[in-house]
Design an enzyme around this catalytic site. Structure first.
Site, PDB file in Angstrom:
ATOM      1  N   HIS A   1       0.681  -1.414   0.049  1.00 50.59           N
ATOM      2  CA  HIS A   1      -0.139  -0.348   0.057  1.00 50.59           C
ATOM      3  C   HIS A   1       1.051   1.170  -0.341  1.00 50.59           C
ATOM      4  O   HIS A   1       0.988   2.419  -0.969  1.00 50.59           O
ATOM      5  CB  HIS A   1      -0.967  -0.220   1.046  1.00 50.59           C
ATOM      6  CG  HIS A   1      -2.161   0.858   1.319  1.00 50.59           C
ATOM      7  ND1 HIS A   1      -2.845   1.833   0.844  1.00 50.59           N
ATOM      8  CD2 HIS A   1      -1.673   2.290   2.264  1.00 50.59           C
ATOM      9  CE1 HIS A   1      -3.506   3.082   1.079  1.00 50.59           C
ATOM     10  NE2 HIS A   1      -3.195   2.628   1.393  1.00 50.59           N
TER      11      HIS A   1
ATOM     12  N   GLN B   1       4.002   1.793  -0.964  1.00 46.96           N
ATOM     13  CA  GLN B   1       4.345   2.023  -2.013  1.00 46.96           C
ATOM     14  C   GLN B   1       3.914   1.632  -3.746  1.00 46.96           C
ATOM     15  O   GLN B   1       3.698   2.792  -4.615  1.00 46.96           O
ATOM     16  CB  GLN B   1       5.408   0.050  -2.923  1.00 46.96           C
ATOM     17  CG  GLN B   1       6.017  -0.354  -2.639  1.00 46.96           C
ATOM     18  CD  GLN B   1       7.456   1.465  -1.975  1.00 46.96           C
ATOM     19  OE1 GLN B   1       8.034   1.727  -2.796  1.00 46.96           O
ATOM     20  NE2 GLN B   1       7.710   1.259  -0.923  1.00 46.96           N
ATOM     21  N   ASP B   2       2.105   1.900  -3.204  1.00 45.08           N
ATOM     22  CA  ASP B   2       1.191   2.112  -4.468  1.00 45.08           C
ATOM     23  C   ASP B   2       1.278   3.504  -3.835  1.00 45.08           C
ATOM     24  O   ASP B   2       0.726   4.392  -5.125  1.00 45.08           O
ATOM     25  CB  ASP B   2       0.502   1.604  -4.117  1.00 45.08           C
ATOM     26  CG  ASP B   2      -1.125   1.881  -5.289  1.00 45.08           C
ATOM     27  OD1 ASP B   2      -0.334   2.137  -6.523  1.00 45.08           O
ATOM     28  OD2 ASP B   2      -2.520   1.911  -4.354  1.00 45.08           O
ATOM     29  N   HIS B   3       0.912   4.395  -2.848  1.00 38.32           N
ATOM     30  CA  HIS B   3       0.573   5.603  -2.547  1.00 38.32           C
ATOM     31  C   HIS B   3       1.860   6.359  -3.621  1.00 38.32           C
ATOM     32  O   HIS B   3       1.758   7.663  -3.955  1.00 38.32           O
ATOM     33  CB  HIS B   3       0.679   6.249  -1.366  1.00 38.32           C
ATOM     34  CG  HIS B   3      -0.944   6.075  -0.465  1.00 38.32           C
ATOM     35  ND1 HIS B   3      -1.342   6.908  -0.627  1.00 38.32           N
ATOM     36  CD2 HIS B   3      -1.399   5.776   0.507  1.00 38.32           C
ATOM     37  CE1 HIS B   3      -2.316   7.636   0.040  1.00 38.32           C
ATOM     38  NE2 HIS B   3      -2.565   6.203   0.883  1.00 38.32           N
TER      39      HIS B   3
END
Length: 106
Positions: free
Chosen positions: A80, A82-84
């Site tokens: 999450h 890294q996605d952000h």
């Protein structure tokens, strides 16, 4: 899979918070430009860049620790974060382009 250390958790949360702030600042920059507030848009973009820099520092801390043999458990929270970060970087880049279009139209 090991348990996440407090330092790792703090770095991940710093990544999420700063990346989220960067995306919010970039969105506010677009809205300001849409309303003709280019000075405010530029300030918001600078704030977004500063928040992204902080997010990168958090990511670098995690990467350095891993390179030094401190394993980082791969959890939904790490993914999450890294996605952000990637979403915020992309959004920030796109915000600059959108603001430039508004500037040319204005």
């Amino acid at each position: 899979m090991g348990e996440m250390s407090q330092e790792q958790l703090e770095a991940i949360m710093g990544l999420i918070v700063n990346a989220g702030n960067a995306k919010s600042d970039a969105m506010e920059a677009i809205q300001a430009a849409k309303n003709g507030g280019f000075e405010e848009a530029d300030e918001k973009l600078k704030a977004a860049e500063a928040a992204l820099l902080e997010a990168h520092h958090a990511q670098t801390k995690l990467l350095t620790a891993e390179a030094n043999g401190e394993a980082l458990p791969i959890t939904l929270l790490t993914i999450h974060s890294q996605d952000h970060l990637m979403t915020s970087i992309t959004f920030n880049d796109l915000a600059k382009e959108v603001i430039d279009v508004y500037r040319r139209l204005g």
